[in-house]
Design a protein around this motif. Sequence first.
Motif, mmCIF file in Angstrom:
data_model
loop_
_atom_site.group_PDB
_atom_site.id
_atom_site.type_symbol
_atom_site.label_atom_id
_atom_site.label_comp_id
_atom_site.label_asym_id
_atom_site.label_seq_id
_atom_site.Cartn_x
_atom_site.Cartn_y
_atom_site.Cartn_z
ATOM 1 N N GLN A 1 0.820 -1.208 0.000
ATOM 2 C CA GLN A 1 0.000 0.000 0.000
ATOM 3 C C GLN A 1 0.855 1.260 0.000
ATOM 4 O O GLN A 1 0.323 2.361 -0.134
ATOM 5 C CB GLN A 1 -0.952 -0.001 1.201
ATOM 6 N N ASP A 2 2.164 1.071 0.199
ATOM 7 C CA ASP A 2 3.108 2.183 0.211
ATOM 8 C C ASP A 2 2.694 3.244 1.227
ATOM 9 O O ASP A 2 2.763 4.447 0.978
ATOM 10 C CB ASP A 2 3.213 2.812 -1.184
ATOM 11 N N THR A 3 2.243 2.766 2.391
ATOM 12 C CA THR A 3 1.799 3.697 3.431
ATOM 13 C C THR A 3 1.802 3.002 4.778
ATOM 14 O O THR A 3 1.966 1.780 4.880
ATOM 15 C CB THR A 3 0.389 4.229 3.116
ATOM 16 N N TYR A 4 1.601 3.798 5.819
ATOM 17 C CA TYR A 4 1.448 3.262 7.170
ATOM 18 C C TYR A 4 -0.034 3.038 7.459
ATOM 19 O O TYR A 4 -0.879 3.868 7.103
ATOM 20 C CB TYR A 4 2.011 4.248 8.203
ATOM 21 N N ARG A 5 -0.348 1.923 8.124
ATOM 22 C CA ARG A 5 -1.732 1.607 8.479
ATOM 23 C C ARG A 5 -1.833 1.242 9.958
ATOM 24 O O ARG A 5 -0.939 0.598 10.512
ATOM 25 C CB ARG A 5 -2.256 0.429 7.643
ATOM 26 N N GLU A 6 -2.927 1.638 10.562
ATOM 27 C CA GLU A 6 -3.126 1.384 12.000
ATOM 28 C C GLU A 6 -3.041 -0.100 12.337
ATOM 29 O O GLU A 6 -3.642 -0.934 11.665
ATOM 30 C CB GLU A 6 -4.482 1.925 12.437
ATOM 31 N N ILE A 7 -2.296 -0.405 13.389
ATOM 32 C CA ILE A 7 -2.187 -1.782 13.860
ATOM 33 C C ILE A 7 -2.465 -1.873 15.359
ATOM 34 O O ILE A 7 -2.697 -2.940 15.901
ATOM 35 C CB ILE A 7 -0.791 -2.346 13.539
ATOM 36 N N SER A 8 -2.462 -0.724 16.025
ATOM 37 C CA SER A 8 -2.771 -0.680 17.452
ATOM 38 C C SER A 8 -3.290 0.696 17.818
ATOM 39 O O SER A 8 -2.807 1.709 17.296
ATOM 40 C CB SER A 8 -1.528 -0.999 18.295
ATOM 41 N N SER A 9 -4.274 0.712 18.715
ATOM 42 C CA SER A 9 -4.797 1.961 19.238
ATOM 43 C C SER A 9 -4.757 1.858 20.756
ATOM 44 O O SER A 9 -5.352 0.949 21.334
ATOM 45 C CB SER A 9 -6.235 2.183 18.747
ATOM 46 N N CYS A 10 -4.037 2.770 21.412
ATOM 47 C CA CYS A 10 -3.820 2.707 22.859
ATOM 48 C C CYS A 10 -4.443 3.945 23.503
ATOM 49 O O CYS A 10 -4.056 5.068 23.174
ATOM 50 C CB CYS A 10 -2.334 2.642 23.174
ATOM 51 N N SER A 11 -5.373 3.736 24.422
ATOM 52 C CA SER A 11 -6.164 4.851 24.940
ATOM 53 C C SER A 11 -6.207 4.896 26.456
ATOM 54 O O SER A 11 -6.228 3.863 27.134
ATOM 55 C CB SER A 11 -7.605 4.765 24.416
ATOM 56 N N ASN A 12 -6.265 6.121 26.953
ATOM 57 C CA ASN A 12 -6.529 6.388 28.363
ATOM 58 C C ASN A 12 -7.961 6.916 28.455
ATOM 59 O O ASN A 12 -8.318 7.873 27.772
ATOM 60 C CB ASN A 12 -5.536 7.426 28.891
ATOM 61 N N PHE A 13 -8.770 6.293 29.310
ATOM 62 C CA PHE A 13 -10.170 6.692 29.435
ATOM 63 C C PHE A 13 -10.425 7.510 30.696
ATOM 64 O O PHE A 13 -11.560 7.920 30.941
ATOM 65 C CB PHE A 13 -11.069 5.444 29.440
ATOM 66 N N GLY A 14 -9.364 7.741 31.491
ATOM 67 C CA GLY A 14 -9.583 8.438 32.748
ATOM 68 C C GLY A 14 -10.587 7.678 33.592
ATOM 69 O O GLY A 14 -10.575 6.438 33.644
ATOM 70 N N ASP A 15 -11.508 8.385 34.245
ATOM 71 C CA ASP A 15 -12.528 7.724 35.068
ATOM 72 C C ASP A 15 -13.856 7.563 34.332
ATOM 73 O O ASP A 15 -14.878 7.224 34.932
ATOM 74 C CB ASP A 15 -12.740 8.481 36.381
ATOM 75 N N TYR A 16 -13.835 7.798 33.003
ATOM 76 C CA TYR A 16 -15.074 7.785 32.207
ATOM 77 C C TYR A 16 -15.757 6.420 32.244
ATOM 78 O O TYR A 16 -16.955 6.317 32.529
ATOM 79 C CB TYR A 16 -14.748 8.179 30.766
ATOM 80 N N GLN A 17 -15.008 5.348 31.943
ATOM 81 C CA GLN A 17 -15.582 4.004 31.988
ATOM 82 C C GLN A 17 -15.855 3.579 33.423
ATOM 83 O O GLN A 17 -16.875 2.944 33.713
ATOM 84 C CB GLN A 17 -14.645 3.000 31.316
ATOM 85 N N ALA A 18 -14.938 3.910 34.316
ATOM 86 C CA ALA A 18 -15.077 3.492 35.714
ATOM 87 C C ALA A 18 -16.341 4.049 36.338
ATOM 88 O O ALA A 18 -16.990 3.370 37.153
ATOM 89 C CB ALA A 18 -13.847 3.935 36.511
ATOM 90 N N ARG A 19 -16.718 5.268 35.975
ATOM 91 C CA ARG A 19 -17.947 5.846 36.532
ATOM 92 C C ARG A 19 -19.168 5.081 36.024
ATOM 93 O O ARG A 19 -20.121 4.857 36.773
ATOM 94 C CB ARG A 19 -18.050 7.333 36.166
#
Length: 432
Positions: free
Chosen positions: A351-369
């Motif tokens: 594809q001669d390009t970079y493609r997403e292979i991982s997405s790393c996220s911080n959710f803070g307390d959003y999910q925890a609430r």
Amino acid sequence: MLDIKAVRQDPDAIAQALAKRGYSFDVAQFTALDARRKQADVESQALLAERKSASKQIGALIGQGMSVDDAKAQVNETLEKIAAQLEERTAQARTVQAELEELLLSMPNVPAEEVPEGLSEEDNQEVSRWGDPAAFDFEVKDHVALGEALGEMDFETAGKITGSRFNVMYGDLARLHRALIQFMLNLHTTEHGYREIYVPYIVNRDSLRGTGQLPKFEEDLFKLEGEEGYYLIPTAEVPVTNVARDRIFEDAELGEEGVRFACHTPCFRSEAGSYGRDTRGIIRQHQFEKVELVQMVRPSQSDAALEALTGHAETVLQLLGLAYRKIILCGGDIGFSARKTYDLEVWLPAQDTYREISSCSNFGDYQARRMQARWRNPQTGKPELLHTLNGSGLAVGRTLVAIMENYQQADGSIAVPEVLRQYMGGSEAIGG
């Protein structure tokens, strides 16, 4: 879910923060709803006080010369009227509270201050690069041509068995796919301090609501028929993070770096809205495999945890010798529940390009609430919300694609990265 106290305290500031991600928060709607809730509560409290006062009137009425039976009858009539009014106000309060909760559930997380401005992936910012893209002295093939030439990637049969966006793999290619899973799990559990966990691949609505997939993203999910409200998991994030739902961790349970889980699961996504994109090959499938990394940490550890988790995913790419770049997503491109996200994009020669292979996220307390996932702060002795994080460590199918394309050889064979050979019986290449 956002803290309703923070929204009440300064709804305009929340609206301004959410505008960074292109979300329009209707302050007037929230304020009006909250005023209705408050008014219903005030009226309910007044009626409760009136009921308490009325209950004491029997003696006073008798003292004024009324018979016991008449006094009781008059007071009971008053109490019945109050009870009817109280039931009406209570129902109103419940209705308004439900509307408020539905509004909060539909609101995305507030982006971190350092998240770049922008409304699309075009506005994401590159943080770093690792490795040099592979160079070839022959015409490169994509993973589909390579896999089919080996006779080990079969989309026609998958289509017959199920339909489009599925695949069948045979022999060494299937073994290489399995080797990647074993390699990733071993790396994360022995080197990065994650505890391996096995979870159900089917979850209920509460679990999806807890991590933010519901109610907004139901069309992206595969729902099972029946009255139970079961869904196939879109990612291991859902069942693994919900391990903490309605739970209070003691400080000692979190250890020095919080709770870390590594989990391999299949993932099932309807890919609603993506039709026409990545229709060739296994880049975007309805069923695929991932090794997911999930962390639950004290709020003070949250920012450092995201850097560490992202680094763990990067280590996989580095050990496989795959060139990649690290991107910080802009406000308009981060996920619904995330406050900050790094994407890792691997180089794909075809594809001669970079493609997403991982997405790393911080959710803070959003999910925890949403999940009421808490820890007990030893300094106060009181439960507080955890911070949750997750990331792919890595998406297995896309990693397989990257290996096939970056390690292809002129004769059509595929070299096996050195770190995977122990899982491949020592084989240095497949095909050819």
